[in-house]
Write an enzyme that holds these catalytic residues in place. Structure first.
Site, PDB file in Angstrom:
ATOM      1  N   GLY A 102      -3.429   4.612  -7.163  1.00  0.00           N
ATOM      2  CA  GLY A 102      -2.302   5.179  -6.432  1.00  0.00           C
ATOM      3  C   GLY A 102      -1.174   5.586  -7.357  1.00  0.00           C
ATOM      4  O   GLY A 102      -0.419   6.511  -7.044  1.00  0.00           O
ATOM      5  N   GLU A 105      -2.046   8.925  -8.466  1.00  0.00           N
ATOM      6  CA  GLU A 105      -1.874   9.867  -7.346  1.00  0.00           C
ATOM      7  C   GLU A 105      -0.391  10.192  -7.147  1.00  0.00           C
ATOM      8  O   GLU A 105      -0.021  11.339  -6.894  1.00  0.00           O
ATOM      9  CB  GLU A 105      -2.495   9.261  -6.076  1.00  0.00           C
ATOM     10  CG  GLU A 105      -4.017   9.186  -6.215  1.00  0.00           C
ATOM     11  CD  GLU A 105      -4.689   8.387  -5.117  1.00  0.00           C
ATOM     12  OE1 GLU A 105      -4.297   7.219  -4.913  1.00  0.00           O
ATOM     13  OE2 GLU A 105      -5.603   8.926  -4.473  1.00  0.00           O
TER      14      GLU A 105
HETATM   15  C1  3H9 Z   1      -5.564   2.181  -5.218  1.00  0.00           C
HETATM   16  O1  3H9 Z   1      -4.627   2.483  -5.889  1.00  0.00           O
HETATM   17  C2  3H9 Z   1      -5.972   2.926  -3.984  1.00  0.00           C
HETATM   18  C3  3H9 Z   1      -5.333   4.272  -3.866  1.00  0.00           C
HETATM   19  O2  3H9 Z   1      -6.139   5.266  -4.440  1.00  0.00           O
HETATM   20  C4  3H9 Z   1      -5.225   4.679  -2.435  1.00  0.00           C
HETATM   21  C5  3H9 Z   1      -4.467   3.848  -1.532  1.00  0.00           C
HETATM   22  C6  3H9 Z   1      -4.411   4.346  -0.109  1.00  0.00           C
HETATM   23  N1  3H9 Z   1      -2.506  -4.944  -6.736  1.00  0.00           N
HETATM   24  O3  3H9 Z   1      -4.872  -7.782 -14.770  1.00  0.00           O
HETATM   25  P1  3H9 Z   1      -3.673  -8.572 -15.096  1.00  0.00           P
HETATM   26  C7  3H9 Z   1      -2.002  -8.455 -10.432  1.00  0.00           C
HETATM   27  S1  3H9 Z   1      -6.503   0.815  -5.561  1.00  0.00           S
HETATM   28  C8  3H9 Z   1      -2.149  -6.237  -6.644  1.00  0.00           C
HETATM   29  O4  3H9 Z   1      -3.845 -10.009 -15.426  1.00  0.00           O
HETATM   30  P2  3H9 Z   1      -3.279  -6.970 -17.436  1.00  0.00           P
HETATM   31  C9  3H9 Z   1      -3.139  -9.303 -10.939  1.00  0.00           C
HETATM   32  O5  3H9 Z   1      -3.884  -9.853  -9.877  1.00  0.00           O
HETATM   33  C10 3H9 Z   1      -5.758   0.124  -7.009  1.00  0.00           C
HETATM   34  N2  3H9 Z   1      -2.081  -7.054  -7.718  1.00  0.00           N
HETATM   35  O6  3H9 Z   1      -2.784  -7.885 -16.237  1.00  0.00           O
HETATM   36  C11 3H9 Z   1      -2.395 -10.338 -11.753  1.00  0.00           C
HETATM   37  O7  3H9 Z   1      -1.873 -11.283 -10.847  1.00  0.00           O
HETATM   38  P3  3H9 Z   1      -1.761 -12.825 -11.249  1.00  0.00           P
HETATM   39  C12 3H9 Z   1      -6.073   0.880  -8.231  1.00  0.00           C
HETATM   40  C13 3H9 Z   1      -2.384  -6.539  -8.898  1.00  0.00           C
HETATM   41  O8  3H9 Z   1      -2.079  -6.663 -18.204  1.00  0.00           O
HETATM   42  C14 3H9 Z   1      -1.230  -9.554 -12.336  1.00  0.00           C
HETATM   43  O9  3H9 Z   1      -1.095  -8.401 -11.519  1.00  0.00           O
HETATM   44  N3  3H9 Z   1      -5.573   0.187  -9.370  1.00  0.00           N
HETATM   45  C15 3H9 Z   1      -2.768  -5.210  -9.056  1.00  0.00           C
HETATM   46  O10 3H9 Z   1      -4.442  -7.567 -18.109  1.00  0.00           O
HETATM   47  C16 3H9 Z   1      -1.449  -9.114 -13.763  1.00  0.00           C
HETATM   48  O11 3H9 Z   1      -2.693  -8.434 -13.834  1.00  0.00           O
HETATM   49  C17 3H9 Z   1      -6.301  -0.728 -10.037  1.00  0.00           C
HETATM   50  O12 3H9 Z   1      -7.425  -0.982  -9.705  1.00  0.00           O
HETATM   51  C18 3H9 Z   1      -2.817  -4.389  -7.909  1.00  0.00           C
HETATM   52  N4  3H9 Z   1      -3.146  -3.090  -7.967  1.00  0.00           N
HETATM   53  O13 3H9 Z   1      -3.829  -5.643 -16.762  1.00  0.00           O
HETATM   54  C19 3H9 Z   1      -5.625  -1.407 -11.192  1.00  0.00           C
HETATM   55  N5  3H9 Z   1      -3.029  -4.982 -10.358  1.00  0.00           N
HETATM   56  O14 3H9 Z   1      -0.825 -12.854 -12.417  1.00  0.00           O
HETATM   57  C20 3H9 Z   1      -5.854  -2.880 -11.140  1.00  0.00           C
HETATM   58  C21 3H9 Z   1      -2.793  -6.138 -10.994  1.00  0.00           C
HETATM   59  O15 3H9 Z   1      -1.296 -13.488 -10.017  1.00  0.00           O
HETATM   60  N6  3H9 Z   1      -5.165  -3.592 -12.184  1.00  0.00           N
HETATM   61  N7  3H9 Z   1      -2.411  -7.080 -10.127  1.00  0.00           N
HETATM   62  O16 3H9 Z   1      -3.164 -13.219 -11.635  1.00  0.00           O
HETATM   63  C22 3H9 Z   1      -5.586  -3.615 -13.469  1.00  0.00           C
HETATM   64  O17 3H9 Z   1      -6.539  -2.967 -13.843  1.00  0.00           O
HETATM   65  C23 3H9 Z   1      -4.839  -4.481 -14.414  1.00  0.00           C
HETATM   66  O18 3H9 Z   1      -4.179  -5.470 -13.664  1.00  0.00           O
HETATM   67  C24 3H9 Z   1      -3.813  -3.755 -15.291  1.00  0.00           C
HETATM   68  C25 3H9 Z   1      -2.972  -4.799 -16.066  1.00  0.00           C
HETATM   69  C26 3H9 Z   1      -4.553  -2.863 -16.282  1.00  0.00           C
HETATM   70  C27 3H9 Z   1      -2.881  -2.944 -14.447  1.00  0.00           C
END
Ligand code: 3H9
Length: 698
Positions: A102, A105
């Site tokens: 998102g 987007e």
């Molecule tokens: C989407 O966007 C759908 C859209 O197309 C359409 C919508 C209608 N949400 O990984 P980390 C939390 S789908 C909630 O350890 P890093 C994670 O759980 C989404 N929480 O850090 C953790 O919590 P905690 C598309 C999230 O530095 C904390 O943040 N996006 C989200 O190693 C730290 O995360 C993705 O799939 C989230 N979206 O890596 C990206 N993201 O500390 C998913 C993270 O309590 N995220 N958290 O354990 C990642 O790939 C990695 O977290 C990122 C940072 C690279 C961002």
């Protein structure tokens, strides 16, 4: 006033800042805040252009995944993205960190995009069982072209700022102060009267699916190869094709129907579970933030065989200078030759360039003297699986390593308590169990002995991350967590071949379930003799009342060690790598069965799957019960990253929850009745069934 989206005006530029730590996820509150602050900017006569930026470490990294368990709440992100099209003031996205899903987007909705050189952008939605559902599948092809868009959307891997610039996703790379650079960029747009660019145009689409048949097929094939059995890449391609066939608005409307279907699918639920389970695995409740991992600036690896060589590459890949230590020059030459060959392969496949290969090789020094490992911050031993040898090596390392060095062993099953006791610093000893090939597989099991200090364990977990791997904690136990929980699956596979199934049938059932390879073909690949030797060395521990894998021993006694000898559970023709069913194995199995008094029969596929999986599940829960694993979800992560278990099934423990623990227990009891002791149901499994609990909360 939104407290997660800020507003200020700098000169004639409004700055809207998303501030929702840790990753600025686009939660409901953020979406509301964006609408509020953009309305404010539009109505603000002092603001002629708008810059959108993320506070802290990143531009929004996507929708808030935690909200996907509830019904979607308005405003939908696509409404905001589409609204940007109508704003007459130029909107500039200023991107740093990871603009994902998102987040990407949202930035596509902005009329211009500038990025820090270290920024990464991408659409990882397929990895969560969904697709870029806020018009990403419609706008990205218009901005980057269909091939590049499908590359990002279908494979889900982020790209760096430079590539994003090449793809036309980013207009300018800003060195130094990003916000300052974005403001200067916005002022230039105003001064030059540059027309806004709207990424939903051309509204009628960019061509017909027929015109793009070849490129679409390329990504379908890639998805089938790399994510076999997973639906989301195909849903994503379907959405992109809608956008080719339909005008923008209709395609977006179709996406709004497609998205909830994907989000509510079993696969998406399993993939979301896996996302959070992976992050949970990094957390060790007894090791708080006050425990500092020790710095690892240099490393040493003892042994340059297959495992040692892979581990040396892990150091070099992470930019950490490493000393490769061997006992003989010939072995060292062989090991270094293999490392060079592996790097050359990476160059040939375009993964790194020749200069990078030279840089990585330049980080590796070699030695025939343990003393040269003395200054390393982390020494990893990767010698033969021989307890006495390992103890000897650790005593020697204890004598040369500087104080504070972490001493790690890569043993895959040995008692590390005993290895640690061979030193005068057992608190600095841990296990670092790599999976084969060590430089490729993402899992790293960090083994805590009875004496390992919290700093040593924290260092192991930190090293996993620096190696680009996922660290998971295990206690000392034969095979630790991953191999111990998998061993019963292999055992049952072998027993069923003794009982009448063919190796091909067993492997096909597991492949059909989603495993990348059948378990017996995997044994052939790694060498059946490896576990044979292990069984021989541990024969004194065997319970004579337990059923034993006579057939596996028999194959080894006949020299059928697997692929390297051309024959194992399968045969491999003239140096071929594809397993071919071999009737000789059935004959050998029949003889072994007769000798053991086993009556051979037809075994159906359901029994094969249930015995393989539930044997592992029953062992898995015993591992949790004993405290060898912290949580059931850690086992799932180890299977995904260590053994290629299909992520879209969550993991064996999650899968068992989805099947229902009462049903799993009933099957375990049935097999216990039929096959005896090895199937003793776990007490915790019984307890959970009685209390209506689950392994993973699923
Ligand atoms: C989407 O966007 C759908 C859209 O197309 C359409 C919508 C209608 N949400 O990984 P980390 C939390 S789908 C909630 O350890 P890093 C994670 O759980 C989404 N929480 O850090 C953790 O919590 P905690 C598309 C999230 O530095 C904390 O943040 N996006 C989200 O190693 C730290 O995360 C993705 O799939 C989230 N979206 O890596 C990206 N993201 O500390 C998913 C993270 O309590 N995220 N958290 O354990 C990642 O790939 C990695 O977290 C990122 C940072 C690279 C961002």
């Amino acid at each position: 006033m939104s407290d997660v989206v800020g507003y200020e005006v700098r000169g004639r530029i409004a700055v809207v800042t998303v501030d929702n730590p840790p990753v600025n996820a686009l939660s409901h509150a953020v979406r509301m805040g964006l609408i509020e602050q953009f309305d404010r900017a539009v109505g603000d006569d002092g603001a002629e252009a708008i810059v959108l930026i993320g506070a802290g470490r990143t531009f929004p990294a996507g929708a808030d995944i935690r909200e996907f368990d509830q019904p979607l709440r308005d405003p939908h992100l696509v409404v905001i993205v589409d609204h940007f099209d109508t704003i007459k003031k130029p909107v500039v996205a200023a991107i740093h960190g990871t603009a994902l899903g998102g987040g990407l987007e949202l930035m596509l909705g902005c009329h211009f995009r500038v990025a820090a050189p270290t920024a990464r952008v991408g659409t990882p939605e397929v990895k969560l069982g969904i697709f870029p559902g806020a018009a990403g599948t419609q706008r990205l092809p218009r901005v980057a072209g269909l091939d590049h868009a499908l590359e990002l959307i279908v494979m889900g891997e982020p790209i760096g700022a430079a590539k994003a610039f090449d793809y036309g996703i980013v207009d300018e790379i800003v060195d130094g102060d990003l916000l300052g650079g974005a403001i200067v960029f916005a002022e230039k747009i105003l001064d030059n009267g540059t027309p806004r660019r709207v990424s939903s145009e051309p509204k009628e689409g960019i061509g017909s699916p027929d015109q793009f048949a070849e490129v679409i097929q390329k990504y379908r094939d890639l998805a089938n190869r790399r994510m076999r059995g997973q639906e989301s890449p195909h849903e994503a391609i379907g959405s992109v094709i809608d956008g080719l066939e339909m005008p923008y608005e209709r395609a977006v409307a179709a996406d709004r129907e497609r998205f909830p279907r994907c989000k509510d699918s079993d696969q998406s639920k399993a993939l979301r579970y896996a996302f959070f389970a992976e992050r949970e695995a990094a957390k060790i409740p007894s090791i708080g933030k006050e425990i500092q991992p020790r710095p690892v600036e240099t490393g040493a690896v003892i042994g340059t065989g297959t495992m040692g060589g892979g581990i040396i590459m892990c150091f070099a890949n992470a930019g950490i200078p490493v000393t490769a230590v061997e006992t003989e020059q010939a072995a060292l030459d062989r090991g270094m030759g293999m490392i060079e060959k592996n790097y050359q392969g990476m160059v040939d496949r375009g993964r790194i360039d020749a200069a990078e290969m030279t840089r990585r090789l330049g980080l590796i020094s070699t030695s025939l003297d343990y003393g040269s490992a003395g200054e390393a911050d982390l020494i990893i031993e990767a010698a033969f699986e021989d307890l006495d040898l390992k103890k000897k090596i650790f005593t020697q390392l204890d004598g040369v390593a500087k104080p504070g060095t972490i001493l790690a062993t890569n043993t895959s099953y040995m008692d590390i308590n005993q290895i640690a006791a061979a030193t005068d610093r057992p608190e600095d000893v841990i296990g670092l169990h790599f999976f084969v090939p060590a430089n490729v597989m993402k899992m790293l099991e960090v083994v805590r002995t009875n004496m390992s200090s919290p700093e040593a364990v924290a260092t192991g977990m930190r090293v996993a991350r620096r190696f680009g791997k996922v660290g998971g904690l295990a206690g000392v136990s034969h095979g630790f967590v991953a191999n111990r929980s998998r061993a019963p699956l292999v055992r049952e596979a072998i027993f069923m071949v003794e009982e009448g199934a063919s190796p091909a049938q067993v492997d096909e059932v597991l492949r059909e379930f989603g495993m990348p390879m059948g378990v017996l073909a995997v044994s052939d690949l790694s060498g059946i003799d490896v576990s044979w030797r292990m069984r021989q060395s541990l024969a004194y521990l065997r319970d004579p009342e337990e059923r034993y894998v006579h057939l596996a021993d028999q194959l080894c006694e006949l020299g059928r060690f697997g692929r390297k000898t051309g024959k194992g559970w399968f045969s491999y023709g003239d140096g071929g790598s594809l397993p071919v069913p071999d009737p000789e194995v059935d004959e050998i199995a029949a003889v072994v069965a007769a000798k053991q008094g086993i009556e051979r029969r037809q075994i159906d596929d359901t029994e094969i799957l249930d015995r393989c999986l539930y044997a592992a599940v029953n062992e898995g829960i015993k591992i949790v019960e004993e405290g060898v694993a912290l949580r059931a979800s850690d086992i799932d992560i180890m299977w995904q990253y260590g053994f290629g278990f299909p992520r879209w099934r969550g993991g064996i423990m999650y899968h068992a929850d989805r099947v229902g623990l009462p049903e799993v227990l009933a099957r375990v009891e049935e097999f216990h009745e039929a096959h005896g002791k090895l199937w003793e149901p776990s007490a915790l499994l019984r307890e959970l069934v009685a209390s209506g609990g689950s392994f993973t909360g699923a």
